[in-house]
Design an enzyme around this catalytic site. Structure first.
Site, PDB file in Angstrom:
ATOM      1  N   ASP A   1       0.830  -1.206   0.000  1.00  0.00           N
ATOM      2  CA  ASP A   1       0.000   0.000   0.000  1.00  0.00           C
ATOM      3  C   ASP A   1       0.867   1.260   0.000  1.00  0.00           C
ATOM      4  O   ASP A   1       1.960   1.269   0.564  1.00  0.00           O
ATOM      5  CB  ASP A   1      -0.917  -0.017   1.236  1.00  0.00           C
ATOM      6  CG  ASP A   1      -2.090   0.939   1.096  1.00  0.00           C
ATOM      7  OD1 ASP A   1      -2.360   1.406  -0.031  1.00  0.00           O
ATOM      8  OD2 ASP A   1      -2.728   1.228   2.119  1.00  0.00           O
TER       9      ASP A   1
ATOM     10  N   HIS B   1       2.440   3.532  -9.086  1.00  0.00           N
ATOM     11  CA  HIS B   1       2.191   2.111  -9.369  1.00  0.00           C
ATOM     12  C   HIS B   1       3.376   1.499 -10.124  1.00  0.00           C
ATOM     13  O   HIS B   1       3.770   0.364  -9.872  1.00  0.00           O
ATOM     14  CB  HIS B   1       0.902   1.951 -10.177  1.00  0.00           C
ATOM     15  CG  HIS B   1      -0.331   2.384  -9.424  1.00  0.00           C
ATOM     16  ND1 HIS B   1      -0.575   1.997  -8.120  1.00  0.00           N
ATOM     17  CD2 HIS B   1      -1.391   3.161  -9.777  1.00  0.00           C
ATOM     18  CE1 HIS B   1      -1.731   2.526  -7.712  1.00  0.00           C
ATOM     19  NE2 HIS B   1      -2.243   3.237  -8.705  1.00  0.00           N
TER      20      HIS B   1
ATOM     21  N   LEU C   1      10.820 -20.552  -4.995  1.00  0.00           N
ATOM     22  CA  LEU C   1       9.913 -19.673  -4.244  1.00  0.00           C
ATOM     23  C   LEU C   1       8.520 -19.809  -4.837  1.00  0.00           C
ATOM     24  O   LEU C   1       8.343 -19.796  -6.054  1.00  0.00           O
ATOM     25  CB  LEU C   1      10.355 -18.207  -4.374  1.00  0.00           C
ATOM     26  CG  LEU C   1       9.380 -17.174  -3.785  1.00  0.00           C
ATOM     27  CD1 LEU C   1       9.418 -17.183  -2.262  1.00  0.00           C
ATOM     28  CD2 LEU C   1       9.679 -15.768  -4.301  1.00  0.00           C
TER      29      LEU C   1
HETATM   30  C1  IPE Z   1      -5.412  -2.733  -0.169  1.00  0.00           C
HETATM   31  O1  IPE Z   1      -5.069  -1.395  -0.395  1.00  0.00           O
HETATM   32  C2  IPE Z   1      -5.382  -3.491  -1.453  1.00  0.00           C
HETATM   33  C3  IPE Z   1      -4.072  -3.636  -2.077  1.00  0.00           C
HETATM   34  C4  IPE Z   1      -2.937  -3.288  -1.547  1.00  0.00           C
HETATM   35  C5  IPE Z   1      -4.074  -4.276  -3.363  1.00  0.00           C
HETATM   36  P1  IPE Z   1      -6.193  -0.260  -0.545  1.00  0.00           P
HETATM   37  O2  IPE Z   1      -5.481   1.019  -0.668  1.00  0.00           O
HETATM   38  O3  IPE Z   1      -7.129  -0.616  -1.632  1.00  0.00           O
HETATM   39  O4  IPE Z   1      -6.955  -0.396   0.849  1.00  0.00           O
HETATM   40  P2  IPE Z   1      -7.886   0.622   1.616  1.00  0.00           P
HETATM   41  O5  IPE Z   1      -8.940   1.082   0.654  1.00  0.00           O
HETATM   42  O6  IPE Z   1      -7.033   1.766   2.057  1.00  0.00           O
HETATM   43  O7  IPE Z   1      -8.415  -0.167   2.769  1.00  0.00           O
HETATM   44  C1  IPE Z   2      -1.529   0.351  -3.457  1.00  0.00           C
HETATM   45  O1  IPE Z   2      -1.361   1.738  -3.471  1.00  0.00           O
HETATM   46  C2  IPE Z   2      -1.836  -0.200  -4.836  1.00  0.00           C
HETATM   47  C3  IPE Z   2      -3.230  -0.654  -4.987  1.00  0.00           C
HETATM   48  C4  IPE Z   2      -4.113  -0.695  -4.040  1.00  0.00           C
HETATM   49  C5  IPE Z   2      -3.622  -1.093  -6.308  1.00  0.00           C
HETATM   50  P1  IPE Z   2      -2.581   2.746  -3.419  1.00  0.00           P
HETATM   51  O2  IPE Z   2      -2.972   3.090  -4.823  1.00  0.00           O
HETATM   52  O3  IPE Z   2      -3.663   2.229  -2.569  1.00  0.00           O
HETATM   53  O4  IPE Z   2      -1.883   4.000  -2.756  1.00  0.00           O
HETATM   54  P2  IPE Z   2      -2.482   4.986  -1.665  1.00  0.00           P
HETATM   55  O5  IPE Z   2      -3.029   4.147  -0.551  1.00  0.00           O
HETATM   56  O6  IPE Z   2      -3.542   5.777  -2.340  1.00  0.00           O
HETATM   57  O7  IPE Z   2      -1.320   5.818  -1.245  1.00  0.00           O
HETATM   58 MG    MG Z   3      -4.104   2.403  -0.590  1.00  0.00          MG
END
Ligand code: IPE
Ligand code: IPE
Ligand code: MG
Length: 248
Positions: free
Chosen positions: A26, A43, A137
């Site tokens: 995240d 990303h 792995l």
């Molecule tokens: C959780 O992250 C899902 C992934 C890392 C793929 P999100 O950014 O979607 O989660 P929330 O919405 O903050 O809970």
């Molecule tokens: C995690 O990063 C990637 C996915 C959930 C696909 P985020 O896109 O959720 O990044 P934040 O949480 O907005 O910083």
């Molecule tokens: Mg996120």
């Protein structure tokens, strides 16, 4: 120390090394925002962190690594971001799988893959088939994954099997239930890491995480690297896993 005592200790304390590490990756968006870049840049950098993490897991001798790449709820994001993410996935599958295969990584995907375009579904199947013999792995990538819908799907499949007389309700144990989940054959995660400072599971491996150790790191996913991986492993080694038994 008697064997019985040694055995009990091994059961409660657990080995200092996790066999299965799962990661909620995240913070890509915040990483990009802090640099005044579009989210896609975060990303993209996140994909580089995935590469580093796989190498770190191999170096640390982890057997199973699960990464949460896209949740069933992430489809709710603006269409442009979803398109960017599926585009990155397509690119990743086309450019990285050969290298992973060469490095002895076995790939497996969990989640509702039918929601992706047919060409991606095809690449997912090929990546699994092409790496099925690898043993260095086990890499499990959660894509369009949501734990509640996974559990619901398992309950539905079990009910179906009962209706058809293939399954006796009396025979349903935790092990039996686990066979209906997408993680069938995969040991439960010992350690779940979440980056970006958020402290929640966001619908990730709810059944499987029953006794996982949780590590919440402040680092944003694109900055994650070997030192963070090593720090989480060290933190795990300090934990005492009791599984409901008494300490010590
Ligand atoms: C959780 O992250 C899902 C992934 C890392 C793929 P999100 O950014 O979607 O989660 P929330 O919405 O903050 O809970
Ligand atoms: C995690 O990063 C990637 C996915 C959930 C696909 P985020 O896109 O959720 O990044 P934040 O949480 O907005 O910083
Ligand atoms: Mg996120």
């Amino acid at each position: 120390m008697s064997q019985a005592v040694a055995g009990r200790e091994a059961e409660t304390a657990g080995p200092a090394m996790p066999r299965h590490v799962a990661i909620i990756m995240d913070g890509n968006g915040r990483w990009a925002a802090s640099r005044h870049l579009p989210r896609i840049a975060g990303h993209r950098e996140g994909a580089r962190a995935v590469r580093r993490t796989i190498e770190a897991a191999i170096r640390h001798g982890v057997e199973w690594l699960t990464i949460y790449a896209f949740s069933s709820e992430n489809w709710r994001r603006p269409a442009g971001e979803v398109l960017d993410l599926t585009g990155l996935l397509r690119q990743y599958l086309r450019t990285e799988v050969a290298e992973l295969a060469k490095n002895g990584v076995r790939l497996r995907f969990i989640g509702d893959r039918t929601r992706f375009d047919p060409d991606i579904q095809n690449d997912l199947a090929q990546a699994e088939a092409g790496t099925a013999q690898n043993t260095r792995l086990n890499l499990i990538v959660a894509l369009s994954y949501g734990s509640r819908s996974e559990i619901l799907g398992a309950a539905r499949a079990m009910a179906e099997a009962m209706r058809e007389g293939r399954l006796d309700p009396e025979a349903v144990t935790e092990t039996c239930f686990g066979r209906f989940l997408s993680t069938d054959g995969i040991p439960d995660p010992d350690l779940i890491i979440r980056t970006s400072g958020e402290q929640r599971l966001s619908n990730f491996l709810l059944w499987q995480a029953a006794y996982a150790e949780l590590a919440f790191l402040d680092v944003l996913w694109p900055d994650f690297g070997d030192t963070h991986f090593a720090a989480a492993m060290a933190e795990y080694a300090r934990r005492e896993r009791r599984f409901g038994a008494r300490p010590g």
